[in-house]
Design an enzyme around this catalytic site. Structure first.
Site, short mmCIF file in Angstrom:
data_model
loop_
_atom_site.label_atom_id
_atom_site.label_comp_id
_atom_site.label_asym_id
_atom_site.label_seq_id
_atom_site.Cartn_x
_atom_site.Cartn_y
_atom_site.Cartn_z
N ALA A 77 0.87 -1.17 0.00
CA ALA A 77 0.00 0.00 0.00
C ALA A 77 0.89 1.21 0.00
O ALA A 77 2.04 1.16 0.45
CB ALA A 77 -0.91 0.00 1.23
N LYS A 78 0.30 2.29 -0.51
CA LYS A 78 1.06 3.54 -0.60
C LYS A 78 1.60 3.93 0.77
O LYS A 78 2.74 4.28 0.94
CB LYS A 78 0.12 4.62 -1.12
CG LYS A 78 0.76 5.51 -2.13
CD LYS A 78 -0.21 6.57 -2.63
CE LYS A 78 -1.64 6.10 -2.71
NZ LYS A 78 -2.62 7.09 -2.99
#
Ligand code: GLU
Length: 288
Positions: free
Chosen positions: A251-252
């Site tokens: 995930a970012k």
């Protein structure tokens, strides 16, 4: 003529794509291509506060770099707002939506004050504060300013009866009530992810929704909306999420490498796609 297999990649342009997105895109792309079908690109840019044109350009650049091509024009949800508005009106006319005036903090306070606040896949359920307002109160408060629209899930299910969908070869009973009365139109956005995605998959003739397992539970809501709006139900093929060496999903916010970063670092896109097809992260990005 049999209906061609049609899949799509439907990113929200709220940041640069990372390896998890690329994995999902490769799987959806290959599923269609291996069957002589169509692969579509849809930009889910309905959140005015978070979607940005430079991220749209980034998505297109990244997919081209990976060598993944799509069929036809790119679809932008932001250009389809009247279609979603029409569906909302239909659901309102069926008596299944109600206006909600609660702020986030009012909902949080109500939940904190209640002895047992039920939780769903997205956190605590909406306590239903606005569900039982009188018609006069609704009218007065609707006239006073912006508000959201929520789906009365119990009434909706009473209308449709039990629903099912298929994930791969498995029949899954839909339990949309687990989410409570979801928002279908926000105060600041005229539609929600759930409504727009359901309408667009049908409008684009998507036969197979290949997407990450993080959206598995949300499919219950999409199935309910399909039944209410008379839309076909695609096959769903939720894939596992890529994880890093510590088992965390990419995930970012957990620092997953973006495709732009990999490109700048000189990564070979062909090798990258080959790794993703094999279900693994490229060497150097897997600490296991
Ligand atoms: N736009 C969603 C996202 O970026 C994905 C929608 C879908 O695949 O159903 O997470």
């Amino acid at each position: 003529m049999p209906i061609p297999v049609t899949t799509r990649f439907a990113p929200s342009p709220t940041g640069r794509l990372h390896l998890g997105h690329a994995y999902s895109c490769v799987l959806a792309h290959d599923y269609a291509r291996q069957r002589g079908g169509r692969f579509l690109l849809r930009i889910e840019d309905i959140d005015p506060g978070r979607a940005r044109p430079e991220y749209v350009a980034g998505i297109i650049e990244d997919l081209r770099w990976l060598g993944l091509s799509w069929d036809g024009e790119v679809t932008f949800q932001s250009r389809r707002l009247p279609v979603y508005a029409e569906a909302l009106e239909r659901l309102k006319a069926m008596g299944l939506l109600y206006p909600c005036f609660c702020t986030r903090s009012e909902i949080a306070a109500e939940i904190a004050a209640s002895a047992a606040a039920p939780h769903g896949p997205d956190g605590p359920l909406y306590p239903g504060t606005c569900r039982n307002l009188s018609p006069e109160t609704r009218q007065r408060r609707c006239a006073a300013g912006p508000h959201a629209w929520r789906l009365d899930v119990t009434s909706a299910l009473a209308r449709t009866g039990p629903l099912y969908w298929e994930d791969g070869d498995t029949e899954v009973p839909a339990e949309p009530e687990a989410f409570g009365d979801v928002v279908l139109a926000r105060k600041d956005a005229p539609t929600s992810y759930h409504l727009a995605v359901t309408i667009d998959d049908a409008a684009q003739g998507v036969t197979d929704v290949v997407r990450g397992r993080d959206l598995y539970a949300a499919t219950d809501i999409h199935r309910l909306l399909q039944a209410l709006l008379g839309l076909p139900t695609p096959h769903y093929r939720h894939h596992d999420l890529l994880t890093d060496g510590e088992g965390r999903r990419l995930a970012k916010r957990s620092g997953a490498p973006t495709l732009a970063g990999l490109r700048d670092a000189g990564a070979d896109p062909g090798a990258l796609v080959a790794d993703l097809r094999a279900g693994r992260l490229p060497a150097g990005y897997c600490t296991a």
